[in-house]
Structures are given as structure tokens and as C-alpha cells.
Write a protein that holds these residues in place. Structure first.
Motif, short mmCIF file in Angstrom:
data_model
loop_
_atom_site.label_atom_id
_atom_site.label_comp_id
_atom_site.label_asym_id
_atom_site.label_seq_id
_atom_site.Cartn_x
_atom_site.Cartn_y
_atom_site.Cartn_z
N ARG A 18 0.83 -1.19 0.00
CA ARG A 18 0.00 0.00 0.00
C ARG A 18 0.88 1.25 0.00
O ARG A 18 2.02 1.22 0.44
N THR A 51 0.71 1.64 6.30
CA THR A 51 1.27 0.95 5.13
C THR A 51 2.64 0.36 5.39
O THR A 51 3.08 -0.53 4.66
N SER A 79 1.05 -5.15 4.02
CA SER A 79 1.76 -4.07 3.34
C SER A 79 3.11 -3.79 4.00
O SER A 79 4.12 -3.58 3.32
#
Length: 213
Positions: A18, A51, A79
Motif C-alpha cells: 500500500r 502501510t 503491506s
């Protein structure tokens, strides 16, 4: 933020990875603060790592430190692992799926705790959990670092932050910008005192607390 998750799929990499646009905008300003407060050695625990981009960047900037990222969202943990693998970061531990409100935190003994952009996108109980566990885990003198938008009674709130507050409340009434005075009081109940408040880009601030003896 208009979406409930402030990140995008990084189309140039794996589906797990991400990307949070805000990370690129604030990471260098945050690193400048961390250079002054982080210890030379030890494990740095990050709560609500999102993330994983901050964790990776911090690991690159502080090669002598070990970073333990964590997040309650399994997609975020994926992520974090993807970013760590992509950048071949040996000083970043596998992410822990951890909620700040959890009764116990299964984490290594931290030398410092970081929490970036969580307090306003979570219930107040998450801040209570953060301060409670930080107070139990950190040794005297160790720092607790918070970053994000906050309210202050003696400072006019920027229009952008007021709009952000309305957006947060529209998504979850338990969310919202917290007052620095309330954070200070919560910190004090858990053995911390605020060392400094530093103005940051885009109407954010850094709050630096130290565990007292």
C-alpha cells in the motif's frame, strides 16, 4: 482524508503493498525530530504503522536501531511486510497485528514508542490503551512520540483541520481531533510529562513525552 483507509494500492509492486501519499510529505520533517529524541540503540515500537512506509524509511535513516512495526489491520500488516521485503530491511522486525486497546502487547521491550496519525482516526479508548501500555513498557527517560493534527485552546484551529474534523465525525462519531490538554492529562496519569510541542507541516504537530522516574 476522504476515504476510510488513507492509502492506495501501489500499482508498481505487489498487490499487498500500500502507499499513503501523506508519508512522502511528512517523513523528512518527522525524521528531523526523531534524530534528537531516539536512543542510539534498542528497539523502537511503532503503533499503528499503516502501510509500513514510515517504518521502512525510519529503518533506512537509523540503521543502528531495530524497528518493530504494528497495526490492527491485517491488510496493513501485509503491506508492512511487503515494503520491508522490497527494501530488504534487516533492521525491521515482522509486523505485529496489534490493537492499541489490547489488554496486553506481545512486543519486544521498546526503547521508544512512535505513534503517527492514529489518535484522531480511532476511538479515545485507543489513546487510553496507548498511554497505559507505554507507561508500563517504557523505562524512565524513554520517549513517546505522537504526530498528527490536534486542538489547542490558545491556538486558532486551521480551517483545513476543522474540515478534517467534520470528515472524521461523519465516518465515525468516536473519531476526531483531540485536545493537547487532554493528551497531556492522559499522559500524566500514566507517568509521562510532555517535553515539547513542535509545529509541523500541514497544520500538524509533534508531541514528545518522556517517562518519568
Amino acid at each position: 482524508m476522504a476515504d476510510s483507509k488513507p492509502w492506495l494500492v501501489d500499482e508498481a509492486s505487489s498487490a499487498e503493498q500500500r502507499h499513503a501519499p501523506a508519508t512522502m510529505r511528512n517523513r523528512d520533517a518527522i525524521v528531523e525530530i526523531l534524530r534528537d529524541i531516539l536512543p542510539d540503540t534498542g528497539t523502537i515500537l511503532e503503533i499503528a504503522s499503516g502501510t509500513g512506509e514510515h517504518a521502512v524509511y525510519f529503518g533506512q535513516q537509523f540503521a543502528d536501531l531495530i524497528f518493530q512495526p504494528s497495526d490492527p489491520d491485517p491488510e496493513c500488516c501485509q503491506s508492512i511486510a511487503a515494503w520491508t521485503k522490497r527494501e530488504a530491511m534487516a533492521n525491521i522486525l515482522p509486523p505485529k497485528q496489534l490493537d492499541a486497546q489490547a489488554p496486553e502487547w506481545d512486543v519486544p521491550q521498546p526503547a521508544a514508542i512512535l505513534c503517527i496519525n492514529m489518535v484522531h482516526i480511532s476511538p479515545w479508548e485507543s489513546s487510553i490503551g496507548l498511554m497505559d501500555k507505554a507507561g508500563k513498557l517504557l523505562e524512565p527517560g524513554a520517549p513517546l512520540y505522537l504526530y498528527g493534527p490536534y486542538l489547542r485552546k490558545d491556538v486558532e484551529t486551521a480551517q483545513g483541520n476543522l474540515d478534517f474534523e467534520r470528515s472524521l465525525k461523519s465516518r465515525d462519531l468516536r473519531w476526531g481531533l483531540r485536545d493537547v490538554a487532554d493528551m497531556d492529562a492522559l499522559a500524566a496519569r500514566n507517568g509521562f510529562s510532555r517535553e515539547s510541542l513542535i509545529e509541523m507541516p500541514a497544520n500538524n504537530i509533534s508531541l514528545i513525552y518522556r517517562k518519568q522516574a
